[in-house]
Design an enzyme around this catalytic site. Sequence first.
Site, PDB file in Angstrom:
ATOM      1  CG  HIS A  37      -1.691   1.321   1.283  1.00 35.13           C
ATOM      2  ND1 HIS A  37      -3.013   1.481   0.479  1.00 35.13           N
ATOM      3  CD2 HIS A  37      -1.320   2.505   1.778  1.00 35.13           C
ATOM      4  CE1 HIS A  37      -3.574   2.573   0.984  1.00 35.13           C
ATOM      5  NE2 HIS A  37      -2.603   3.199   1.613  1.00 35.13           N
ATOM      6  CG  ASP A  65     -12.133   3.822   6.213  1.00 33.43           C
ATOM      7  OD1 ASP A  65     -11.554   4.659   6.792  1.00 33.43           O
ATOM      8  OD2 ASP A  65     -11.824   3.640   4.734  1.00 33.43           O
ATOM      9  NE  ARG A 116     -10.090  10.747   8.735  1.00 30.16           N
ATOM     10  CZ  ARG A 116      -9.292   9.829   8.210  1.00 30.16           C
ATOM     11  NH1 ARG A 116      -9.838   8.713   7.850  1.00 30.16           N
ATOM     12  NH2 ARG A 116      -7.956  10.235   7.835  1.00 30.16           N
ATOM     13  CB  SER A 121      -8.748   5.166   7.429  1.00 31.75           C
ATOM     14  OG  SER A 121      -9.153   5.199   5.871  1.00 31.75           O
ATOM     15  CE  LYS A 139      -9.491   2.264   3.380  1.00 32.63           C
ATOM     16  NZ  LYS A 139      -9.608   3.298   3.016  1.00 32.63           N
TER      17      LYS A 139
HETATM   18  N1  URA Z   1      -6.197   6.772   2.688  1.00 36.22           N
HETATM   19  C1  URA Z   1      -7.123   6.242   3.186  1.00 36.22           C
HETATM   20  O1  URA Z   1      -7.671   4.945   2.911  1.00 36.22           O
HETATM   21  N2  URA Z   1      -7.336   6.546   4.375  1.00 36.22           N
HETATM   22  C2  URA Z   1      -7.113   7.634   4.881  1.00 36.22           C
HETATM   23  O2  URA Z   1      -7.469   8.084   5.932  1.00 36.22           O
HETATM   24  C3  URA Z   1      -6.270   8.312   4.225  1.00 36.22           C
HETATM   25  C4  URA Z   1      -5.573   7.596   3.041  1.00 36.22           C
END
Ligand code: URA
Length: 430
Positions: A87, A166, A173, A188, A192
């Site tokens: 990621h 999320d 947010r 967050s 995932k």
């Molecule tokens: N990417 C995400 O999935 N969540 C965040 O809070 C910031 C970047």
Amino acid sequence: MATEAHDVVDLIRTKRDRGTLSTAQIDWLIDAYTRGYVADEQMSALAMAILLNGMSRDEIRDLTLAMIASGERMDFSGLGKPTVDKHSTGGVGDKITLPLMPLVASFGVAVPQLSGRGLGHTGGTLDKLESIPGWRASLSNEEMFDQLRDVGGVICAAGSGLAPADKKLYALRDITGTVEAIPLIASSIMSKKIAEGTDSLVLDVKFGSGAFMQDIARSRELAQTMVDLGNDAGVRTTALLTNMNVPLGLAIGNANEVRESVEVLAGGGPADVVELTLALASEMLRLAGQPDADVAEALRDGRAMDTWNRVIRAQGGDPTAPLPVARETTTVSAPRSGVVLRQDALPFGIAAWRLGAGRARAQDAVQHAAGIDLLVKPGDTVVEGQPIFTLSADEPSRFARALESLEGAWEIGDASDYVAGDPLVAERIG
Ligand code: URA
């Protein structure tokens, strides 16, 4: 009406006054927010209190687990091979997933890359791949499993079933100035990734002008928080802190980034893209139990390219089809002879976005051929009048605003004033 176990105003006051939430309070909060009992304005107040006052390691873990529990968890244990994912926190010209996924998959490891679309100046992997005629980002869980078993790699859109809490919180947010809280970013991203069910995970956490966090110390804190969350949840996790002060590679856009990725898979491509691809691939394969994998050889001998072709075909794409080309281009030339001293990632990202390569709202479409091709990089010597970058767009009216964002974004000066930037891979964490 059933009685609720907690009062959200108490929870907001606790975080406002720098207190700590219990596991039961966090579990209730995320469940109550997902089912609509906790209102957006209450969750916004709490998110702001968290941004200002932080969260403990236990609270961040509880928040992550509660968001995972809000949706489905994928399970790749039936594949019979290790799974490893990467990621990136995102940057300008960051196309690394494209060469990396087939490179790692060519070693017999399964690489499930659930990816996103771009918003603002950071591009999205799915937008880039959608420049390939016929390529399809949406796969069912069964299609994804079959492709991982048969081909080894997949890049597709994350289904809406993963961590739905999320999704709701991130959208909130985004409009309340609370994206930049490390506990919220870490939970967050990791909710995932953990829900996705990978065995191992390598995080590419960027720092610098084109990154989410400009400052390396904040990137280090984010990386350490995510590495702890992953390992605590049983996912072997490490992170590389990488430099995003300068765009990565020469291509910034969508189709041109695919072109550059294919060059890397063919054994060429810009040195920085190759270096980061190899560093992340080695780290992923080390976590997957192959510490001695010769990743450079797999680029040279065409194994990674074979896997790329198979992955693209498996998702309906034609890897041999011509990529889209923009209707209009304009080239900027060096105003003097000298050395390229600076090329700031953020304004180049914004310029590419203004050319049509990115989107301002989630529902907007991107123009796949729009973007910027750099013809030089910092440290290169140029002569007056030499082309230094080309802007591409479908509508010429876009050039003026893109060029405006590039004012002051690059500099050519005397060789004696050139200072090499930070290394591309600055640190490893975990
Ligand atoms: N990417 C995400 O999935 N969540 C965040 O809070 C910031 C970047």
